[in-house]
Design an enzyme around this catalytic site. Structure first.
Site, PDB file in Angstrom:
ATOM      1  CB  SER A   7      -1.465   0.267   1.520  1.00  0.00           C
ATOM      2  OG  SER A   7      -1.556   1.053   1.594  1.00  0.00           O
ATOM      3  CG  HIS A  32      -3.959  -0.989  -1.685  1.00  0.00           C
ATOM      4  ND1 HIS A  32      -4.986  -1.786  -2.232  1.00  0.00           N
ATOM      5  CD2 HIS A  32      -4.346  -0.579  -1.006  1.00  0.00           C
ATOM      6  CE1 HIS A  32      -6.276  -2.030  -1.526  1.00  0.00           C
ATOM      7  NE2 HIS A  32      -5.636  -1.158  -0.712  1.00  0.00           N
ATOM      8  CG  ASP A  34      -5.540   2.533   0.826  1.00  0.00           C
ATOM      9  OD1 ASP A  34      -4.194   2.286   1.562  1.00  0.00           O
ATOM     10  OD2 ASP A  34      -6.311   1.550   0.339  1.00  0.00           O
ATOM     11  CG  MET A  36      -8.078   7.212   2.102  1.00  0.00           C
ATOM     12  SD  MET A  36      -7.164   7.691   3.210  1.00  0.00           S
ATOM     13  CE  MET A  36      -6.589   5.765   3.319  1.00  0.00           C
ATOM     14  CG  HIS A  65      -9.000   0.900  -0.670  1.00  0.00           C
ATOM     15  ND1 HIS A  65      -8.629   0.301   0.314  1.00  0.00           N
ATOM     16  CD2 HIS A  65     -11.171   0.162  -0.750  1.00  0.00           C
ATOM     17  CE1 HIS A  65     -10.001   0.439   1.088  1.00  0.00           C
ATOM     18  NE2 HIS A  65     -10.790   0.351   0.487  1.00  0.00           N
ATOM     19  CG  MET A  67     -10.747   3.719   1.400  1.00  0.00           C
ATOM     20  SD  MET A  67      -9.517   3.081   2.242  1.00  0.00           S
ATOM     21  CE  MET A  67      -8.716   2.978   1.196  1.00  0.00           C
ATOM     22  CG  MET A 136     -11.673  -2.068   4.457  1.00  0.00           C
ATOM     23  SD  MET A 136     -10.021  -1.991   3.580  1.00  0.00           S
ATOM     24  CE  MET A 136      -9.328  -1.162   5.197  1.00  0.00           C
ATOM     25  CG  ASP A 170      -6.352  -2.221   2.630  1.00  0.00           C
ATOM     26  OD1 ASP A 170      -7.213  -1.521   1.711  1.00  0.00           O
ATOM     27  OD2 ASP A 170      -4.931  -1.947   3.744  1.00  0.00           O
TER      28      ASP A 170
HETATM   29  C1  DX5 Z   1      -6.894   2.137   5.796  1.00  0.00           C
HETATM   30  C2  DX5 Z   1      -5.468   1.887   4.843  1.00  0.00           C
HETATM   31  C3  DX5 Z   1      -4.599   0.876   5.295  1.00  0.00           C
HETATM   32  C4  DX5 Z   1      -2.971   0.622   4.803  1.00  0.00           C
HETATM   33  C5  DX5 Z   1      -2.150  -0.617   4.842  1.00  0.00           C
HETATM   34  O1  DX5 Z   1      -7.402   2.726   5.194  1.00  0.00           O
HETATM   35  O2  DX5 Z   1      -6.113   1.380   3.416  1.00  0.00           O
HETATM   36  O3  DX5 Z   1      -4.723  -0.830   5.450  1.00  0.00           O
HETATM   37  O4  DX5 Z   1      -3.471   0.441   3.402  1.00  0.00           O
HETATM   38  O5  DX5 Z   1      -1.777  -0.372   6.713  1.00  0.00           O
HETATM   39  P1  DX5 Z   1      -0.906  -1.212   7.274  1.00  0.00           P
HETATM   40  O6  DX5 Z   1       0.215   0.128   7.410  1.00  0.00           O
HETATM   41  O7  DX5 Z   1      -1.326  -1.833   8.635  1.00  0.00           O
HETATM   42  O8  DX5 Z   1       0.053  -2.314   6.333  1.00  0.00           O
HETATM   43 ZN    ZN Z   2      -6.965   0.084   0.676  1.00  0.00          ZN
END
Ligand code: DX5
Ligand code: ZN
Length: 218
Positions: A7, A32, A34, A36, A65, A67, A136, A170
């Site tokens: 990520s 990956h 993220d 947001m 992903h 969010m 998640m 994740d």
């Molecule tokens: C939360 C994020 C985290 C990140 C990975 O919204 O999506 O899950 O990708 O988190 P860690 O650092 O815990 O692997």
């Molecule tokens: Zn994610």
């Protein structure tokens, strides 16, 4: 074999290209991303332009992903930017089925995500339509949290319900808890903190892949 998707939320924002290249050189399967919107989750991350620039250097699929409250408005934007896989949340606004079909219509792979507190019944209607279900393992919004153990049962439950696509987790995943996730039926592990803080991500990636040597290709 278990797929590892670093990520980039855990990457150094000032060295995104360096860190993405490091993870690809270390042997990751996907990257990956993220995204947001500071509404669906209390954080803000990664713009379409960031995805566009990453797509220019990515030698592996970009697993984006979303969010966000209104993913429908951004499906085209992130697919045009270069997302290979696009995951929406079942808890977001809009019709998940219509969004999954739109992602497929545009030639990309789909994902349907649920937060730790959301039951598998929220994805059951679309198990036949989505390439991936993301369970998640932390409350979405921030990296570096502790994995929520009850989510492991949801992974096993989805397999018992007959889901044969990718199951991705994740949040809070590390070398210690990954074997148990694989045992429950996980096929893709998103890892941020554990990988980006590893002394040698390439060596760690070899150990992680070896854990899931028996996971069938989807
Ligand atoms: C939360 C994020 C985290 C990140 C990975 O919204 O999506 O899950 O990708 O988190 P860690 O650092 O815990 O692997
Ligand atoms: Zn994610």
């Amino acid at each position: 074999m278990i797929k590892i998707a670093p990520s980039i939320l855990a990457a150094d924002p000032l060295n995104l290209e360096r860190d993405a290249r490091r993870m690809m050189a270390a042997g990751c399967d996907w990257l990956h991303v993220d995204v947001m919107d500071a509404h669906f989750v209390p954080n803000l991350a990664f713009s379409p332009d960031a995805v566009r620039r990453l797509a220019e250097i990515a030698a592996v699929p970009l697993d984006v992903h979303l969010m966000m409250d209104e993913p429908e408005k951004y499906i085209g934007v992130f697919l045009d930017a270069g997302a290979d896989r696009l995951t929406i949340h079942a808890e977001a606004n809009g019709d998940p089925g219509a969004m999954l079909r739109e992602i497929h219509r545009r030639g990309a792979r789909t994902g349907l995500a649920i937060k730790p507190g959301t039951g598998t019944e929220r994805v059951a209607p679309w198990m036949g339509e989505t390439d991936l279900i993301l369970t998640m393992t932390v409350e979405p919004g921030f990296g570096g949290q502790q994995l929520e153990e009850p989510v492991l049962d949801k992974i096993a439950e989805l397999r018992r319900m007959g889901y044969r696509g990718e199951i991705e987790a994740d949040g809070g995943i590390n070398e210690q808890n990954l074997p148990r996730l694989i045992e429950k039926g996980l096929s893709v592990a998103v890892m941020g903190t554990a990988l980006f803080h590893a002394a040698d991500p390439a060596e760690m990636m070899v150990r992680l892949h070896a854990m899931g040597a028996g996971v069938p290709e989807k």
